[in-house]
Motif scaffolding. Structure first.
Motif, PDB file in Angstrom:
ATOM      1  N   SER A   1       0.838  -1.211   0.000  1.00  0.00           N
ATOM      2  CA  SER A   1       0.000   0.000   0.000  1.00  0.00           C
ATOM      3  C   SER A   1       0.870   1.257   0.000  1.00  0.00           C
ATOM      4  O   SER A   1       0.577   2.237  -0.685  1.00  0.00           O
ATOM      5  N   ARG A   2       1.938   1.198   0.772  1.00  0.00           N
ATOM      6  CA  ARG A   2       2.803   2.373   0.875  1.00  0.00           C
ATOM      7  C   ARG A   2       3.721   2.522  -0.326  1.00  0.00           C
ATOM      8  O   ARG A   2       3.836   3.604  -0.898  1.00  0.00           O
TER       9      ARG A   2
ATOM     10  N   ILE B   1      -1.162   6.001   2.679  1.00  0.00           N
ATOM     11  CA  ILE B   1      -0.462   6.122   3.961  1.00  0.00           C
ATOM     12  C   ILE B   1      -0.370   4.782   4.691  1.00  0.00           C
ATOM     13  O   ILE B   1       0.462   4.599   5.571  1.00  0.00           O
ATOM     14  N   ASP B   2      -1.241   3.839   4.324  1.00  0.00           N
ATOM     15  CA  ASP B   2      -1.327   2.591   5.093  1.00  0.00           C
ATOM     16  C   ASP B   2      -2.174   1.582   4.319  1.00  0.00           C
ATOM     17  O   ASP B   2      -2.728   1.887   3.257  1.00  0.00           O
TER      18      ASP B   2
ATOM     19  N   ALA C   1      -6.312  -2.372  11.370  1.00  0.00           N
ATOM     20  CA  ALA C   1      -5.368  -2.007  10.303  1.00  0.00           C
ATOM     21  C   ALA C   1      -5.176  -0.493  10.327  1.00  0.00           C
ATOM     22  O   ALA C   1      -4.694   0.023  11.327  1.00  0.00           O
ATOM     23  N   ARG C   2      -5.593   0.219   9.271  1.00  0.00           N
ATOM     24  CA  ARG C   2      -5.368   1.680   9.267  1.00  0.00           C
ATOM     25  C   ARG C   2      -6.127   2.334  10.439  1.00  0.00           C
ATOM     26  O   ARG C   2      -7.297   2.001  10.669  1.00  0.00           O
TER      27      ARG C   2
ATOM     28  N   GLY D   1      -9.956   5.628   4.477  1.00  0.00           N
ATOM     29  CA  GLY D   1      -9.246   4.521   3.844  1.00  0.00           C
ATOM     30  C   GLY D   1      -8.891   4.851   2.407  1.00  0.00           C
ATOM     31  O   GLY D   1      -8.883   6.013   2.002  1.00  0.00           O
ATOM     32  N   ASP D   2      -8.586   3.816   1.639  1.00  0.00           N
ATOM     33  CA  ASP D   2      -8.284   3.998   0.222  1.00  0.00           C
ATOM     34  C   ASP D   2      -8.982   2.922  -0.582  1.00  0.00           C
ATOM     35  O   ASP D   2      -9.387   1.887  -0.052  1.00  0.00           O
ATOM     36  N   THR D   3      -9.138   3.189  -1.871  1.00  0.00           N
ATOM     37  CA  THR D   3      -9.818   2.239  -2.748  1.00  0.00           C
ATOM     38  C   THR D   3      -9.230   2.336  -4.148  1.00  0.00           C
ATOM     39  O   THR D   3      -8.729   3.400  -4.538  1.00  0.00           O
TER      40      THR D   3
END
Ligand SMILES: [Zn+2]
Length: 205
Positions: free
Chosen positions: A88-89, A95-96, A112-113, A119-121
């Protein structure tokens, strides 16, 4: 591995043999004397602290995902989490790890984060305000077990209570954008309402 116990104060309804036998209107029987949720914390699994941050958000939604890759029984979950964080990084420049909580094949729940950061997608919906839960595995191909279902409901209910999320704002990735996520064998429990029904049973009155 050290597991930290997080006890949730659900109300306790004792139905015992010593209860006087009186004729009353039907009652809802809560089977557990105490509902608890065990969680593997970030410190427990070797999470690497953030080196970067993004603007924080307030949780208004809970959104359920699957990992999207087949997860064999013998796969090392800790290595997977560490690898996902590293990917992810380095590859995604996030960021996570993209999700806030993850659930493995045995129903163990992992932090997790940090949830204060969105979050991210890989897709195009706006994740700000969403608590992201990911069930490891690919539920287009795999079957969600009973314990995974129960732990998913418990985590969802806990987060919904903590952040005051309305039941109709508990959805899955597929409800926001074009994706197979969270896979047909997980999505069917959202489609038929059984997951939300269980969450409602587990939420504090
Ligand atoms: Zn997803």
């Amino acid at each position: 591995m050290k597991l930290r116990l997080i006890f949730i104060g659900f109300s306790v309804l004792l139905i015992g043999s010593c209860t006087p036998s009186v004729s009353t209107s039907p009652q809802i029987i809560v089977p557990q004397l105490e509902t608890k949720m065990e969680m593997v914390t970030r410190a427990d699994w070797g999470w690497v602290p953030l080196t970067d941050t993004i603007p924080t958000h307030e949780i208004k939604y809970i959104t359920i995902h699957h990992g999207g890759e087949d997860f064999p029984e013998d796969k090392d979950v800790i290595k997977y989490l560490i690898g996902l964080q590293s990917w992810s990084r380095s590859d995604k420049n996030w960021i996570d790890n993209p999700y806030h909580y993850m659930i493995d094949l045995q129903g163990n729940i992992y932090e997790a984060r940090p949830i204060k950061y969105p979050g991210d997608t890989n897709t195009d919906y706006d994740v700000r305000g969403h608590a992201l839960i990911c069930v490891m595995g690919n539920y287009e191909n795999q079957i969600l077990s009973k314990i995974q279902f129960e732990q998913l409901a418990l985590l969802t209910a806990t987060l919904a209570d903590k952040y005051g999320v309305a039941n109709d704002l508990i959805k899955s990735h597929k409800d926001y954008t074009e994706t197979l996520c969270p896979g047909k064998d997980l999505y069917r429990y959202l489609e038929d309402g059984s997951l939300i029904k269980r969450v409602v049973e587990l939420r504090k009155p």
